[in-house]
Design an enzyme around this catalytic site. Structure first.
Site, PDB file in Angstrom:
ATOM      1  N   CYS A 100       0.820  -1.216   0.000  1.00 37.04           N
ATOM      2  CA  CYS A 100       0.000   0.000   0.000  1.00 37.04           C
ATOM      3  C   CYS A 100       0.852   1.263   0.000  1.00 37.04           C
ATOM      4  CB  CYS A 100      -0.944  -0.004   1.200  1.00 37.04           C
ATOM      5  SG  CYS A 100      -1.964   1.486   1.283  1.00 37.04           S
TER       6      CYS A 100
ATOM      7  N   CYS B  93      -1.512   1.677  -2.988  1.00 37.15           N
ATOM      8  CA  CYS B  93      -2.553   2.693  -2.786  1.00 37.15           C
ATOM      9  C   CYS B  93      -2.032   4.120  -2.778  1.00 37.15           C
ATOM     10  CB  CYS B  93      -3.286   2.445  -1.466  1.00 37.15           C
ATOM     11  SG  CYS B  93      -3.587   0.727  -1.061  1.00 37.15           S
TER      12      CYS B  93
ATOM     13  N   LYS C  18      -0.261   5.331  -6.084  1.00 38.90           N
ATOM     14  CA  LYS C  18      -1.293   5.297  -7.127  1.00 38.90           C
ATOM     15  C   LYS C  18      -2.250   6.471  -6.988  1.00 38.90           C
ATOM     16  CE  LYS C  18      -4.914   3.054  -6.355  1.00 38.90           C
ATOM     17  NZ  LYS C  18      -5.799   1.939  -5.948  1.00 38.90           N
TER      18      LYS C  18
ATOM     19  N   TYR D 253       6.406   4.785   9.446  1.00 40.79           N
ATOM     20  CA  TYR D 253       6.115   3.411   9.849  1.00 40.79           C
ATOM     21  C   TYR D 253       7.198   2.892  10.791  1.00 40.79           C
ATOM     22  CZ  TYR D 253       2.016   1.947   7.156  1.00 40.79           C
ATOM     23  OH  TYR D 253       0.742   1.771   6.709  1.00 40.79           O
TER      24      TYR D 253
ATOM     25  N   TYR E 148      -9.517  -3.651 -10.962  1.00 39.23           N
ATOM     26  CA  TYR E 148      -9.465  -2.241 -10.586  1.00 39.23           C
ATOM     27  C   TYR E 148      -8.085  -1.640 -10.800  1.00 39.23           C
ATOM     28  CZ  TYR E 148      -7.450  -3.561  -6.018  1.00 39.23           C
ATOM     29  OH  TYR E 148      -6.642  -4.041  -5.022  1.00 39.23           O
TER      30      TYR E 148
ATOM     31  N   GLU F 202      -7.680   1.485 -13.247  1.00 37.97           N
ATOM     32  CA  GLU F 202      -7.171   2.733 -12.674  1.00 37.97           C
ATOM     33  C   GLU F 202      -5.962   3.239 -13.446  1.00 37.97           C
ATOM     34  OE1 GLU F 202      -8.465   2.065  -7.992  1.00 37.97           O
ATOM     35  OE2 GLU F 202      -6.522   1.344  -8.716  1.00 37.97           O
TER      36      GLU F 202
ATOM     37  N   HIS G 275     -28.617  19.978  -0.598  1.00 35.90           N
ATOM     38  CA  HIS G 275     -28.771  20.471  -1.967  1.00 35.90           C
ATOM     39  C   HIS G 275     -27.932  21.736  -2.171  1.00 35.90           C
ATOM     40  CE1 HIS G 275     -30.833  21.106  -5.772  1.00 35.90           C
ATOM     41  NE2 HIS G 275     -30.975  22.372  -5.436  1.00 35.90           N
TER      42      HIS G 275
ATOM     43  N   GLU H 190     -27.230  13.783  -2.884  1.00 32.58           N
ATOM     44  CA  GLU H 190     -28.620  13.918  -2.446  1.00 32.58           C
ATOM     45  C   GLU H 190     -29.536  12.947  -3.183  1.00 32.58           C
ATOM     46  OE1 GLU H 190     -30.944  17.462  -3.721  1.00 32.58           O
ATOM     47  OE2 GLU H 190     -29.093  18.069  -4.725  1.00 32.58           O
TER      48      GLU H 190
END
Length: 452
Positions: A43, A48, A51, A99, A178, A182, A435, A440
């Site tokens: 990731c 992730c 990307k 990390y 995906y 992507e 709105h 909505e």
């Protein structure tokens, strides 16, 4: 028996790091962790995060064109790819350091090398050092898969896409999931011509049929050449690029061939089979609801188990493992109703059952609307968004929600909370609309478009 560690984690991705941090920092366990590559895993380093930054970068040409329609006197120059790539790599360095700091602060001992399992309570590092551990957690993630075709060495995967010396003028993306979809949108947005080959009938298999068809149509409208029912037979180096010989009889030359045909659990060479752990057909490690293997002291979380291969899922599995084993609170992560987003252009957000899966389960009502959103309609663009709810006839609960729109990922996160809580269609109806917004429409659809 005295052990060197209470827990030894193999893998420094999202799931392994969360398990190690919680076990050590919250429950006081003595924890070691081995990572043979960069800390942060798929990731953070090659998935992730980079990307999504490329998704942001690829959206600016369209935003600038839209700004002109709103009266702004703006023009776009060319993308300075080396500058972007340098900024991207610096950000990944920052996240990796974060990390490491998290693990250090929790008291986790980090070993920057490969580890394998010797027996139920021992691990061996590449340097030859061995450690005993009361519990062992495998969190080694997954790896890209490229089929064994002639010329496969000419292709790259999502691991390499972030480090290109230059952007391709013409790219082929192979795959229909995906990741493939992507990157087809990213490369197109960054100025390239893009073909996408997928051997199936429609891209984004596993998502709601109507929603994935909507995404495919939007991608084609942007100029992405999607060819379903097509696969690559072989790749050949030519003087001008890489020739792809396809099953539909075509032969075309590209500057770049990106394979995104799925990932495989990164379980080879860890010593699992010798322990009596039989891997699944794709190499996944079978585990129970508590992430425990058939060897009681060995657990596994994240993509290496091939349950739901999403970073937040790996994190929750890692946390649940630590709570179970070190917190004396048996916790099984519930893999139902996990929301997901596909960062194509437009995005696809999904939670719960597709219309097809729901119909196979019980009688349903389908509420759906497709319309031109205010922002792009004003700019004279033909873009359309889709809002869709799948409702149980028997209980009135919303079984699934599917959104195809800009920022669909942001919207589906909030819809997932309501659906997770068991919201009914009447709960949606009773919610006052905000709105003017696209979202909505989720609370203003009164009549089903399909019943049964």
């Amino acid at each position: 028996m005295a052990f060197d560690y209470d827990l030894f984690v193999i893998g420094g991705g999202s799931g392994g790091v969360r398990a190690a941090r919680v076990a050590a920092g919250e429950y006081g366990a003595k924890v070691g962790l081995a990572e043979e590559s960069r800390m942060g895993g798929t990731c953070v380093i090659r998935g992730c995060v980079p990307k999504k930054l490329m998704v942001f970068a690829s959206a600016y040409p369209e935003a600038i064109a839209e700004a002109r329609e709103y009266g702004w006197d703006v023009t776009a120059g060319g993308l300075d790819w080396p500058r972007f790539r340098t900024r991207l790599e610096a950000e990944l360095d920052r996240l990796e350091a974060a990390y490491r700091n998290t693990l250090n602060s929790a008291g986790v001992t980090v070993h920057d090398e490969r580890a394998l399992i010797v027996d139920a309570h021992r691990v061996r590092l590449a340097s030859g050092a061995e450690f005993s551990a009361k519990h062992i957690l495998v969190a080694t993630g997954g790896r890209p898969f490229v089929p064994d075709i002639p010329g496969r060495e000419l292709a790259i995967t999502s691991n390499e896409i972030f480090h290109l010396p230059a952007l391709p003028r013409r790219a082929l993306v192979v795959g229909g999931g995906y990741v493939a979809s992507e990157f087809a949108c990213i490369l197109k947005g960054l100025g390239g011509e893009v073909c996408q080959y997928y051997r199936g009938a429609q891209i984004l298999r596993g998502f709601d049929d109507e929603a994935r068809g909507h995404v495919a149509n939007a991608m084609q409208a942007q100029g992405i050449d999607i060819r379903c029912g097509t696969d690559v037979m072989r790749l050949e180096r030519t003087g001008s690029g890489i020739r792809a010989v396809a099953t539909d009889g075509s032969e075309e030359v590209f500057d770049l061939v990106l394979y995104a045909t799925g990932r495989r659990p990164n379980s080879a060479g860890l010593g699992l089979e010798a322990l009596g752990i039989t891997l699944g057909r794709n190499g996944e490690i079978p585990v129970d609801a508590y992430s425990q293997t058939v060897v009681p002291s060995v657990y596994a979380v994240g993509d290496v188990t091939d349950r739901i291969n999403l970073t937040p899922v790996a994190i929750r599995e890692g946390h649940a493992f630590a709570d179970t084993v070190f917190g004396a609170r048996p916790t099984a992560f519930d893999h139902q109703l996990v929301a997901s987003a596909v960062f194509t252009r437009p995005e696809l957000g999904s939670v719960g059952l597709s219309e097809e899966a729901a119909r196979a389960q019980e009688p349903v009502e389908v509420y759906a609307t497709a319309f031109r959103p205010m922002r792009t309609a004003f700019a004279g663009k033909p873009d359309r968004v889709l809002m869709k709810l799948i409702v149980s006839q028997a209980t009135r609960r919303v079984l699934g929600c599917h959104i195809v729109a800009p920022e669909a990922g942001e919207m589906i996160q909030l819809a997932a909370i309501a659906i997770r809580m068991g919201a009914t269609k009447e709960d949606f109806d009773a919610t006052c609309a905000v709105h003017p917004t696209m979202a909505e429409e989720l609370v203003t659809m009164r009549k089903p478009v399909r019943i049964g």
